[in-house]
Design a protein around this motif. Structure first.
Motif, short mmCIF file in Angstrom:
data_model
loop_
_atom_site.label_atom_id
_atom_site.label_comp_id
_atom_site.label_asym_id
_atom_site.label_seq_id
_atom_site.Cartn_x
_atom_site.Cartn_y
_atom_site.Cartn_z
N LEU A 24 0.82 -1.21 0.00
CA LEU A 24 0.00 0.00 0.00
C LEU A 24 0.86 1.26 0.00
CD1 LEU A 24 -2.96 -0.95 2.37
CD2 LEU A 24 -2.80 -1.11 -0.12
N HIS A 25 2.01 1.20 0.67
CA HIS A 25 2.94 2.34 0.61
C HIS A 25 3.38 2.60 -0.83
CE1 HIS A 25 3.54 3.92 4.54
NE2 HIS A 25 3.99 2.80 5.08
N LEU A 26 3.65 1.53 -1.56
CA LEU A 26 4.07 1.67 -2.95
C LEU A 26 2.96 2.29 -3.81
CD1 LEU A 26 6.01 -1.68 -3.52
CD2 LEU A 26 6.97 0.64 -3.43
N GLU A 27 1.71 2.07 -3.40
CA GLU A 27 0.58 2.64 -4.13
C GLU A 27 0.30 4.08 -3.72
OE1 GLU A 27 -1.36 1.26 -6.60
OE2 GLU A 27 0.17 -0.32 -6.61
N GLY A 28 1.05 4.57 -2.72
CA GLY A 28 0.89 5.95 -2.30
C GLY A 28 0.02 6.18 -1.08
N TYR A 29 -0.47 5.10 -0.46
CA TYR A 29 -1.31 5.25 0.72
C TYR A 29 -0.48 5.52 1.97
CZ TYR A 29 -5.07 3.09 -2.05
OH TYR A 29 -6.00 2.82 -3.00
N GLU A 30 -1.06 6.24 2.91
CA GLU A 30 -0.51 6.31 4.26
C GLU A 30 -1.02 5.08 4.99
OE1 GLU A 30 1.58 8.48 5.55
OE2 GLU A 30 1.71 9.67 3.70
N VAL A 31 -0.15 4.35 5.66
CA VAL A 31 -0.56 3.08 6.26
C VAL A 31 -0.20 3.02 7.74
CG1 VAL A 31 -0.41 0.55 6.12
CG2 VAL A 31 -0.17 1.94 4.05
N ARG A 32 -1.14 2.56 8.54
CA ARG A 32 -0.89 2.27 9.95
C ARG A 32 -1.28 0.81 10.18
NH1 ARG A 32 -4.79 6.84 11.96
NH2 ARG A 32 -4.52 5.90 14.02
N PHE A 107 -5.71 -14.02 -1.26
CA PHE A 107 -6.27 -13.12 -2.26
C PHE A 107 -5.15 -12.55 -3.12
CE2 PHE A 107 -5.59 -10.92 1.77
CZ PHE A 107 -4.69 -9.94 1.40
N GLU A 108 -5.53 -12.09 -4.30
CA GLU A 108 -4.58 -11.44 -5.19
C GLU A 108 -4.48 -9.96 -4.79
OE1 GLU A 108 -2.72 -12.74 -7.51
OE2 GLU A 108 -3.56 -14.76 -7.30
N LEU A 109 -3.27 -9.43 -4.76
CA LEU A 109 -3.07 -8.05 -4.36
C LEU A 109 -3.87 -7.09 -5.24
CD1 LEU A 109 -1.70 -5.89 -2.65
CD2 LEU A 109 0.24 -5.97 -4.24
N GLU A 110 -3.91 -7.35 -6.55
CA GLU A 110 -4.63 -6.45 -7.46
C GLU A 110 -6.11 -6.39 -7.13
OE1 GLU A 110 -3.57 -4.26 -9.69
OE2 GLU A 110 -1.57 -4.78 -8.95
N GLU A 111 -6.66 -7.53 -6.69
CA GLU A 111 -8.07 -7.54 -6.32
C GLU A 111 -8.29 -6.70 -5.07
OE1 GLU A 111 -11.70 -10.64 -5.20
OE2 GLU A 111 -9.78 -11.42 -5.96
N LEU A 112 -7.42 -6.84 -4.09
CA LEU A 112 -7.55 -6.04 -2.87
C LEU A 112 -7.44 -4.55 -3.19
CD1 LEU A 112 -6.30 -6.62 0.66
CD2 LEU A 112 -5.45 -4.58 -0.51
N LEU A 113 -6.47 -4.18 -4.02
CA LEU A 113 -6.30 -2.78 -4.38
C LEU A 113 -7.52 -2.23 -5.10
CD1 LEU A 113 -2.57 -2.82 -5.56
CD2 LEU A 113 -3.48 -1.87 -3.43
N ALA A 114 -8.11 -3.04 -5.98
CA ALA A 114 -9.31 -2.61 -6.70
C ALA A 114 -10.46 -2.37 -5.74
CB ALA A 114 -9.70 -3.67 -7.74
N ARG A 115 -10.58 -3.22 -4.75
CA ARG A 115 -11.66 -3.06 -3.78
C ARG A 115 -11.44 -1.82 -2.91
NH1 ARG A 115 -14.36 -8.71 -2.21
NH2 ARG A 115 -13.89 -9.86 -4.10
N ARG A 117 -9.91 0.90 -3.84
CA ARG A 117 -10.22 2.07 -4.69
C ARG A 117 -11.73 2.28 -4.77
NH1 ARG A 117 -5.81 -0.04 -7.77
NH2 ARG A 117 -7.24 -1.14 -9.17
N ALA A 118 -12.47 1.18 -4.94
CA ALA A 118 -13.93 1.29 -5.05
C ALA A 118 -14.54 1.79 -3.75
CB ALA A 118 -14.52 -0.07 -5.43
N LEU A 119 -14.08 1.28 -2.62
CA LEU A 119 -14.60 1.73 -1.33
C LEU A 119 -14.32 3.21 -1.10
CD1 LEU A 119 -13.71 -1.30 0.98
CD2 LEU A 119 -16.00 -0.52 0.35
N LEU A 120 -13.13 3.65 -1.45
CA LEU A 120 -12.77 5.06 -1.27
C LEU A 120 -13.55 5.97 -2.21
CD1 LEU A 120 -8.92 4.63 -0.77
CD2 LEU A 120 -10.57 5.44 0.94
N ARG A 121 -13.81 5.50 -3.44
CA ARG A 121 -14.62 6.29 -4.37
C ARG A 121 -16.02 6.50 -3.80
NH1 ARG A 121 -12.30 3.22 -8.51
NH2 ARG A 121 -14.12 1.87 -8.62
#
Length: 235
Positions: A24-32, A107-115, A117-121
């Motif tokens: 998630l850091h690589l995707e630009g998110y702040e992570v805790r 799970f596949e990382l791409e699937e988690l990232l897609a979800r 993005r959708a939740l944040l939208r």
């Protein structure tokens, strides 16, 4: 921007926490990150986040418990639940607790990232045009996009973000059959393939909350998808 959102990961598996944090850091998110539910609640109370990733099975307070506490407090932060349990009753338990989406391990990382993005939208503030829009109606069903409230007759129905968005999509297309791929793309931003049961789980849970009778308001078109069809409407 989505990529600047803050995500809290609560999982007792250190390897999963660390790998998700790096990704998630690589995707630009702040992570805790925290290892259990008690610390997850403390972290959210201390400093709100934009999205939570909760493992169901954690020591002390589990992911379901965290979601229930936050929802009881009126916290509507989007929640993605992670679990090794894949049976429908377990998914329903996550929805009952207030989760907005559900992802089975592994799970596949791409699937988690897609979800994510959708939740944040869906959690983003509505546009001015949407804010001026009045309630949508289909039979005795009324949905207010601005207030994100739903009524069946005089009864108000509590829905999670994903349930609300799914119902809104259906009511905006009343009488039109939406195929599985279209719904996945519009709600999750990603087509999880023919083996995914996520959509069927959300439809069944939405029907339960609506108190759907016979024929149901949300109808299944076998081999194609779903449509919202008020009683008395046959086409």
């Amino acid at each position: 921007m989505e990529a600047t959102a803050t995500v809290l990961i609560a999982d007792d598996d250190r390897a999963i926490r660390n790998s998700l944090e790096r990704a998630l850091h690589l995707e630009g998110y702040e992570v805790r990150t925290v290892p259990d539910g008690v610390q997850a609640l403390a972290a959210v109370h201390a400093e709100p986040v934009d999205l939570l990733i909760l493992d169901v099975m954690m020591p002390g307070v589990d992911g379901l418990g965290v979601a229930k506490v936050l929802r009881a407090e009126g916290d509507r932060t989007p929640i993605l639940m992670l679990t090794a349990r894949v049976e429908t009753p377990d998914r329903v338990a996550g929805l009952d607790a207030g989760a907005d989406d559900y992802l089975a391990k592994p799970f596949e990382l791409e699937e988690l990232l897609a979800r994510l993005r959708a939740l944040l939208r869906r959690a983003a503030p509505v546009s001015g045009e949407a804010a001026d829009e009045g309630p949508l109606r289909a039979g005795d069903l009324r949905l207010d996009p601005r207030a994100r409230r739903v009524w069946r007759g005089e009864r108000e129905i509590e829905l999670s973000k994903t349930e609300f968005d799914l119902l809104e999509l259906l009511i905006r297309n009343t009488g039109i059959v939406l195929d599985h791929s279209t719904i996945y793309d519009r709600i999750w931003g990603y087509d999880f393939g023919p083996e995914s049961k996520n959509l069927a789980v959300y439809i069944s849970y939405l029907r339960r909350k609506l108190g759907d009778g016979d024929p149901p308001l949300i109808q299944t078109v076998r081999g194609v998808g779903y449509t919202l069809r008020p009683r008395g409407r046959t086409s």
